[in-house]
Design an enzyme around this catalytic site. Structure first.
Site, PDB file in Angstrom:
ATOM      1  N   TYR A  92       1.355  -8.238   8.610  1.00 16.44           N
ATOM      2  CA  TYR A  92       0.991  -6.849   8.325  1.00 16.44           C
ATOM      3  C   TYR A  92       1.992  -5.919   9.002  1.00 16.44           C
ATOM      4  O   TYR A  92       2.197  -5.990  10.225  1.00 16.44           O
ATOM      5  CB  TYR A  92      -0.415  -6.517   8.816  1.00 16.44           C
ATOM      6  N   HIS A 125       5.633 -14.260   4.960  1.00 16.60           N
ATOM      7  CA  HIS A 125       4.230 -14.631   4.765  1.00 16.60           C
ATOM      8  C   HIS A 125       3.337 -14.172   5.910  1.00 16.60           C
ATOM      9  O   HIS A 125       3.756 -14.019   7.049  1.00 16.60           O
ATOM     10  CB  HIS A 125       4.067 -16.158   4.591  1.00 16.60           C
ATOM     11  N   ARG A 158       3.816 -13.356  27.196  1.00 12.14           N
ATOM     12  CA  ARG A 158       2.786 -14.374  27.042  1.00 12.14           C
ATOM     13  C   ARG A 158       2.626 -15.111  28.372  1.00 12.14           C
ATOM     14  O   ARG A 158       3.554 -15.159  29.182  1.00 12.14           O
ATOM     15  CB  ARG A 158       3.157 -15.360  25.929  1.00 12.14           C
ATOM     16  N   ARG A 200       0.820  -1.195   0.000  1.00  8.19           N
ATOM     17  CA  ARG A 200       0.000   0.000   0.000  1.00  8.19           C
ATOM     18  C   ARG A 200       0.868   1.265   0.000  1.00  8.19           C
ATOM     19  O   ARG A 200       2.093   1.194   0.078  1.00  8.19           O
ATOM     20  CB  ARG A 200      -0.940  -0.022   1.207  1.00  8.19           C
ATOM     21  N   ALA A 250       7.981 -15.968  20.035  1.00  6.00           N
ATOM     22  CA  ALA A 250       6.769 -16.302  19.297  1.00  6.00           C
ATOM     23  C   ALA A 250       5.549 -16.199  20.208  1.00  6.00           C
ATOM     24  O   ALA A 250       5.583 -16.606  21.369  1.00  6.00           O
ATOM     25  CB  ALA A 250       6.871 -17.707  18.719  1.00  6.00           C
ATOM     26  N   TYR A 277      -3.075   1.223  15.072  1.00  7.70           N
ATOM     27  CA  TYR A 277      -4.270   2.078  15.124  1.00  7.70           C
ATOM     28  C   TYR A 277      -5.080   1.761  16.368  1.00  7.70           C
ATOM     29  O   TYR A 277      -5.430   0.596  16.620  1.00  7.70           O
ATOM     30  CB  TYR A 277      -5.103   1.841  13.867  1.00  7.70           C
ATOM     31  N   LYS A 311       2.147  -0.816   4.610  1.00  6.42           N
ATOM     32  CA  LYS A 311       1.584   0.513   4.394  1.00  6.42           C
ATOM     33  C   LYS A 311       2.415   1.547   5.134  1.00  6.42           C
ATOM     34  O   LYS A 311       2.744   1.361   6.307  1.00  6.42           O
ATOM     35  CB  LYS A 311       0.122   0.547   4.880  1.00  6.42           C
TER      36      LYS A 311
END
Length: 252
Positions: free
Chosen positions: A148, A145, A222, A115, A205, A169, A133
């Site tokens: 985002y 893979h 975690r 983007r 992870a 966001y 983006k």
């Protein structure tokens, strides 16, 4: 089905389509004469697009707006690039790029969504089902893979595990993530911006990182695993019985 049209309207529509096809093929012929390799009439190239000699444009590719393709690039098949620059030696396979600058000798795709305001340096790999983006990627980054990365600045030679997300966001404002050089971001890491990961740091992870990770540190966020013995047995009885019945029926 569309409403029937008159013969006059049909003839006018066909003439318009023929003119558009002729104009499209004229552009392809001009690029081929300039040394661009195009072996399919399914390619569409806007008049403003600039392609260096030696680039290869494969079937199903659409190049729009003020796009510039460097020498030695292989674009396609089935790729859309709009108002973007792709530097020399880069491969873009079955992906879409908008308003961005892809550096030299990158490997993009398949099924990558680049983007606006994405900028990559030399030798970056953005792989299958990666979305970016408004982010800067320094030399040699690998994002293979299902990831985002938005509103981020990434140092050189970082490796992103599958399922990494920059949570940029909060419903009102956008925040940036900063990642140093030589970082290893573990699979299924959530980086909740604004957050910084220092040079040479790791994230474990499955971590949700909400605080800065210092250089050379391992960020772990975690819960400790707890196993409840026998908890699944009553829940699985009906499921197992259903599947065994289906298996017996299929074997007859």
């Amino acid at each position: 089905m569309p409403n029937p049209i008159s013969e006059q309207a049909r003839a006018a529509a066909l003439a318009q389509l023929d003119a558009a096809e002729a104009a499209r093929e004229d552009i392809l012929v001009q690029h081929i004469a300039n040394g661009v390799v195009i072996n399919s009439r399914t390619v569409q190239i806007d008049p403003e697009v600039v392609i260096a000699p030696g680039a290869v444009i494969l079937a199903g590719t659409i190049l729009r707006g003020k796009t510039v393709i460097g020498a030695g690039c292989v674009i396609g098949p089935n790729t859309l690039i709009e108002d973007s620059t792709v530097d020399e030696g880069t491969t873009v396979n079955a992906s879409q790029i908008y308003g961005s600058h892809i550096g030299p000798h990158n490997n993009i795709g398949p099924f990558t969504h680049v983007r606006v305001n994405t900028v990559t340096d030399y030798g970056v790999h953005l792989g299958a089902y990666v979305e970016t983006k408004n982010s800067n990627f320094a030399r040699g980054n690998t994002v293979s893979h299902l990831t985002y990365i938005g509103d981020s600045d990434v140092g050189k030679y970082c490796n992103f595990g599958c399922g990494t997300v920059t949570c940029n966001y909060d419903g009102k404002d956008k925040f940036r993530t900063q990642i140093g050089d030589y970082c290893f971001i573990g699979c299924n890491t959530n980086l909740v911006a604004p957050v910084k990961v220092g040079d040479g740091a790791y994230t474990a992870a499955g971590s949700t990182i909400t605080k800065d990770v210092p250089a050379q540190a391992l960020g772990i966020a975690r819960e400790r695993q707890t196993n409840l013995d026998g908890w699944a047995a009553p829940k699985m009885e009906a499921y197992i019985a259903k599947k065994q019945k289906l298996e017996n029926e299929q074997s007859k």
